[in-house]
Design a protein around this motif. Structure first.
Motif, PDB file in Angstrom:
ATOM      1  N   VAL A   5       0.857  -1.187   0.000  1.00 63.10           N
ATOM      2  CA  VAL A   5       0.000   0.000   0.000  1.00 63.10           C
ATOM      3  C   VAL A   5       0.889   1.231   0.000  1.00 63.10           C
ATOM      4  N   GLU A   6       0.755   2.037  -1.049  1.00 57.79           N
ATOM      5  CA  GLU A   6       1.521   3.283  -1.131  1.00 57.79           C
ATOM      6  C   GLU A   6       0.754   4.436  -0.499  1.00 57.79           C
ATOM      7  N   SER A   7       1.500   5.410  -0.033  1.00 52.73           N
ATOM      8  CA  SER A   7       0.889   6.636   0.490  1.00 52.73           C
ATOM      9  C   SER A   7       1.891   7.771   0.380  1.00 52.73           C
ATOM     10  N   ASP A 110       6.288  -9.199  -9.060  1.00 50.82           N
ATOM     11  CA  ASP A 110       5.166 -10.094  -8.776  1.00 50.82           C
ATOM     12  C   ASP A 110       4.031  -9.425  -8.011  1.00 50.82           C
ATOM     13  N   TYR A 111       4.375  -8.455  -7.189  1.00 54.24           N
ATOM     14  CA  TYR A 111       3.380  -7.843  -6.311  1.00 54.24           C
ATOM     15  C   TYR A 111       3.421  -6.331  -6.501  1.00 54.24           C
ATOM     16  N   TRP A 112       2.211  -5.742  -6.527  1.00 56.54           N
ATOM     17  CA  TRP A 112       2.087  -4.307  -6.789  1.00 56.54           C
ATOM     18  C   TRP A 112       1.115  -3.664  -5.820  1.00 56.54           C
ATOM     19  N   GLY A 113       1.394  -2.406  -5.502  1.00 57.58           N
ATOM     20  CA  GLY A 113       0.423  -1.608  -4.781  1.00 57.58           C
ATOM     21  C   GLY A 113      -0.532  -0.945  -5.762  1.00 57.58           C
ATOM     22  N   GLN A 114      -1.448  -0.150  -5.219  1.00 58.32           N
ATOM     23  CA  GLN A 114      -2.475   0.480  -6.046  1.00 58.32           C
ATOM     24  C   GLN A 114      -2.028   1.812  -6.628  1.00 58.32           C
ATOM     25  N   GLY A 115      -0.916   2.351  -6.110  1.00 55.57           N
ATOM     26  CA  GLY A 115      -0.378   3.599  -6.628  1.00 55.57           C
ATOM     27  C   GLY A 115      -0.783   4.808  -5.820  1.00 55.57           C
ATOM     28  N   THR A 116       0.033   5.846  -5.897  1.00 58.74           N
ATOM     29  CA  THR A 116      -0.271   7.118  -5.243  1.00 58.74           C
ATOM     30  C   THR A 116       0.104   8.240  -6.209  1.00 58.74           C
ATOM     31  N   GLN A 117      -0.775   9.226  -6.327  1.00 60.32           N
ATOM     32  CA  GLN A 117      -0.594  10.289  -7.319  1.00 60.32           C
ATOM     33  C   GLN A 117       0.334  11.384  -6.790  1.00 60.32           C
TER      34      GLN A 117
END
Length: 122
Positions: A5-7, A110-117
């Motif tokens: 989870v990015e923030s 293999d694994y990714w977060g949802q991204g942060t703008q």
């Protein structure tokens, strides 16, 4: 399995700074290489930086060398991207990703977060 989870993304003026965080859950996170990638509208996802499992090895895209710093705190299961001297061309969605072994290719992860703008205004 690793969940990311990015923030920390937001609007910032050119020349400013931001710190992005990538919080991980799941087993053996400290064994993974973690990379930061970014994707601007209409462009392909591109490599920004990665850090090995111990934090002892890092690499950066030429476009961010000297401005961005990647680090990790395995006790907190978190990887950081410190971004300084931001430019409008740094505007993108920033993603963190994990895999065993370093790579510049997002398709290897293999694994990714949802991204942060991140938006940098001129």
């Amino acid at each position: 399995q690793v969940q990311l989870v990015e923030s920390g993304g937001r609007l910032v003026q050119a020349g400013g700074s931001l710190r992005l965080s990538c919080a991980a859950s799941g087993r053996s996170f400290s064994s993974y290489v973690v990379g930061w990638f970014r994707q601007a509208p209409g462009k392909e996802r591109e490599f920004v930086a990665y850090i090995n499992w111990s934090g002892g090895s890092t690499d950066y895209a030429d476009s961010v060398k000297g401005r961005f710093t990647i680090s990790r705190d395995n006790a907190k299961n978190t990887v950081y991207l410190e971004m300084n001297s931001l430019k409008p061309e740094d505007t993108a969605v920033y993603y963190c990703a994990a895999r065993f072994g370093g790579s510049y290719d997002p398709y290897d992860y293999d694994y990714w977060g949802q991204g942060t703008q991140v938006t940098v205004s001129s």
